[in-house]
Design a protein around this motif. Structure first.
Motif, PDB file in Angstrom:
ATOM      1  N   UNK A  42      29.143   5.807 -12.901  1.00 46.90           N
ATOM      2  CA  UNK A  42      28.829   6.564 -14.111  1.00 46.90           C
ATOM      3  C   UNK A  42      27.985   7.805 -13.813  1.00 46.90           C
ATOM      4  N   UNK A  43      28.510   8.962 -14.144  1.00 42.66           N
ATOM      5  CA  UNK A  43      27.784  10.218 -14.026  1.00 42.66           C
ATOM      6  C   UNK A  43      27.617  10.820 -15.415  1.00 42.66           C
ATOM      7  N   UNK A  44      26.396  10.922 -15.881  1.00 42.23           N
ATOM      8  CA  UNK A  44      26.167  11.546 -17.186  1.00 42.23           C
ATOM      9  C   UNK A  44      26.644  12.996 -17.149  1.00 42.23           C
ATOM     10  N   UNK A  45      27.405  13.380 -18.174  1.00 41.87           N
ATOM     11  CA  UNK A  45      27.901  14.745 -18.254  1.00 41.87           C
ATOM     12  C   UNK A  45      29.137  15.014 -17.430  1.00 41.87           C
ATOM     13  N   UNK A  46      29.727  13.987 -16.831  1.00 39.78           N
ATOM     14  CA  UNK A  46      30.936  14.199 -16.037  1.00 39.78           C
ATOM     15  C   UNK A  46      32.046  14.743 -16.936  1.00 39.78           C
ATOM     16  N   UNK A  47      32.804  15.747 -16.489  1.00 35.76           N
ATOM     17  CA  UNK A  47      33.907  16.249 -17.310  1.00 35.76           C
ATOM     18  C   UNK A  47      35.023  15.218 -17.413  1.00 35.76           C
ATOM     19  N   UNK A  48      35.794  15.324 -18.471  1.00 33.27           N
ATOM     20  CA  UNK A  48      36.919  14.406 -18.654  1.00 33.27           C
ATOM     21  C   UNK A  48      37.993  14.672 -17.621  1.00 33.27           C
ATOM     22  N   UNK A  49      38.560  13.606 -17.090  1.00 31.49           N
ATOM     23  CA  UNK A  49      39.662  13.745 -16.159  1.00 31.49           C
ATOM     24  C   UNK A  49      40.990  13.884 -16.889  1.00 31.49           C
ATOM     25  N   UNK A  50      42.052  13.917 -16.119  1.00 30.37           N
ATOM     26  CA  UNK A  50      43.401  13.993 -16.687  1.00 30.37           C
ATOM     27  C   UNK A  50      44.230  12.848 -16.107  1.00 30.37           C
ATOM     28  N   UNK A  51      44.760  12.009 -16.963  1.00 30.86           N
ATOM     29  CA  UNK A  51      45.591  10.889 -16.514  1.00 30.86           C
ATOM     30  C   UNK A  51      46.984  11.423 -16.194  1.00 30.86           C
ATOM     31  N   UNK A  52      47.496  11.053 -15.022  1.00 29.65           N
ATOM     32  CA  UNK A  52      48.812  11.553 -14.649  1.00 29.65           C
ATOM     33  C   UNK A  52      49.307  10.945 -13.359  1.00 29.65           C
ATOM     34  N   UNK A  53      50.262  11.609 -12.749  1.00 24.96           N
ATOM     35  CA  UNK A  53      50.886  11.107 -11.530  1.00 24.96           C
ATOM     36  C   UNK A  53      49.871  11.054 -10.391  1.00 24.96           C
ATOM     37  N   UNK A  54      50.024  10.038  -9.548  1.00 23.29           N
ATOM     38  CA  UNK A  54      49.126   9.858  -8.424  1.00 23.29           C
ATOM     39  C   UNK A  54      47.894   9.061  -8.755  1.00 23.29           C
ATOM     40  N   UNK A  55      47.949   8.310  -9.873  1.00 26.93           N
ATOM     41  CA  UNK A  55      46.803   7.525 -10.315  1.00 26.93           C
ATOM     42  C   UNK A  55      47.233   6.131 -10.758  1.00 26.93           C
ATOM     43  N   UNK A  56      46.230   5.250 -10.819  1.00 25.80           N
ATOM     44  CA  UNK A  56      46.382   4.023 -11.591  1.00 25.80           C
ATOM     45  C   UNK A  56      46.076   4.400 -13.036  1.00 25.80           C
ATOM     46  N   UNK A  57      47.061   4.311 -13.914  1.00 26.55           N
ATOM     47  CA  UNK A  57      46.956   4.882 -15.259  1.00 26.55           C
ATOM     48  C   UNK A  57      46.646   3.856 -16.341  1.00 26.55           C
TER      49      UNK A  57
END
Length: 322
Positions: free
Chosen positions: A65-80
């Motif tokens: 957990x990092x306070x203020x971390x930007x939102x990621x993007x769910x997509x290819x190359x991930x566990x979704x």
């Protein structure tokens, strides 16, 4: 390959505010915080582990957990998507439970299994699966979730990749998993005898945008290996097959190796031993900040750098701050 995984060890994701994360996974999902430590590569932030009473492999969900971390993007190359196993006929209870917490879930069906889909406070996609296969694992006895409905542990993970062929080859040939079913662009493989905690679903989506790992996304998924001797053998064989594999890393509660499969998902292979009670008693898991020996000399600095957090009462018989 001579080594075969027996299933999922844990899933690690990225979160924002640690207190919000703790409240959701303890009071919302009814899991136990089994270890409060730090990210060994960035000791200024926590590494939080949730699971059953003892944090057994196959029940674990962990967070940076990092306070203020930007939102990621769910997509290819991930566990979704990360799925947890719950008893049959319990999804109605879970829908009401999350509704009372202000979380709006949906119920769907896939692979002959009913699923409740929900997002955690950072947007991470979670599923509760009322599996048709009986799950014998005992749940954590939580005050917020009665045992008859409680999470039994990991059920499965979904991997989304542009081209599934090479990812499936790694899962089958390098990790020793077995194909179970295929429907459209979705292929299921399983470790050992299959069932909850041993399942990976690979989704081929050539049109998916590449995922961006940040808040609300999975960082990596880990597979089980019984001991370090087997892990060493497995590492040698993975290197011989052309994978770029890290050295064996001491994670205090297990040892790990990492490599990225061709579709882009980061894999970890983690040992079952020694477990989470090596540095605090079972009844006190998660109650205080634990550090590995090599970070103890900087404890004072670390304690000043991490956010102060409070555990809900149901995590342990007595609650203390760090």
């Amino acid at each position: 390959m001579t080594a075969r995984t027996s299933g999922l060890h844990h899933v690690t994701a990225i979160a924002g505010d640690p207190q919000r994360n703790i409240d959701f996974y303890i009071q919302g999902l009814g899991l136990r915080l089994v270890k409060r430590t730090v990210n060994f590569d960035d000791p200024s932030t926590y590494h939080l582990y949730y699971g059953d009473e003892a944090g057994r492999p196959g029940t674990l969900m962990t967070f940076f957990p990092w306070r203020g971390v930007p939102a990621g993007r769910v997509g290819a190359g991930q566990s979704t998507s990360t799925a947890f196993s719950v008893p049959q006929d319990s999804l109605g209870w879970w829908k009401d439970h999350f509704g009372a917490l202000g979380v709006e879930p949906s119920i769907t069906s896939a692979d002959g299994e009913d699923r409740l889909v929900v997002r955690d406070p950072d947007g991470l996609v979670l599923e509760l699966v009322a599996s048709s296969t009986e799950d014998p694992r005992d749940p954590w006895d939580s005050a917020s979730v009665p045992a008859e409905h409680a999470v039994r542990g990991q059920h499965s993970s979904v991997l989304t990749v542009a081209d599934a062929e090479s990812t499936l080859r790694v899962l089958i040939e390098d990790l020793g998993m077995t194909p179970v079913s295929q429907s459209g662009g979705r292929t299921r493989v399983a470790a050992g005898e299959g069932g909850p905690g041993r399942i990976i679903d690979v989704v081929a989506d050539p049109r998916a945008q590449r995922g961006l790992t940040a808040g609300g996304t999975v960082h990596h998924i880990a597979f089980r290996v019984p001991d370090q001797a087997t892990q060493e053998q497995w590492r040698r064989e993975l290197v011989e097959r052309g994978h770029t594999v890290t050295a064996i890393l001491d994670r205090q509660y297990f040892t790990s190796i990492y490599f990225r499969e061709p579709g882009g998902v980061l894999f970890e292979i983690a040992t079952d031993a020694p477990g989470f009670d090596v540095d605090e008693p079972l009844l006190e898991l998660g109650r205080s900040l634990k550090l590995p020996p090599w970070l103890e000399p900087t404890r004072e600095d670390i304690e000043h750098s991490v956010q102060r957090i409070t555990l809900p009462q149901e995590n342990n018989p007595a609650v203390v701050d760090r």
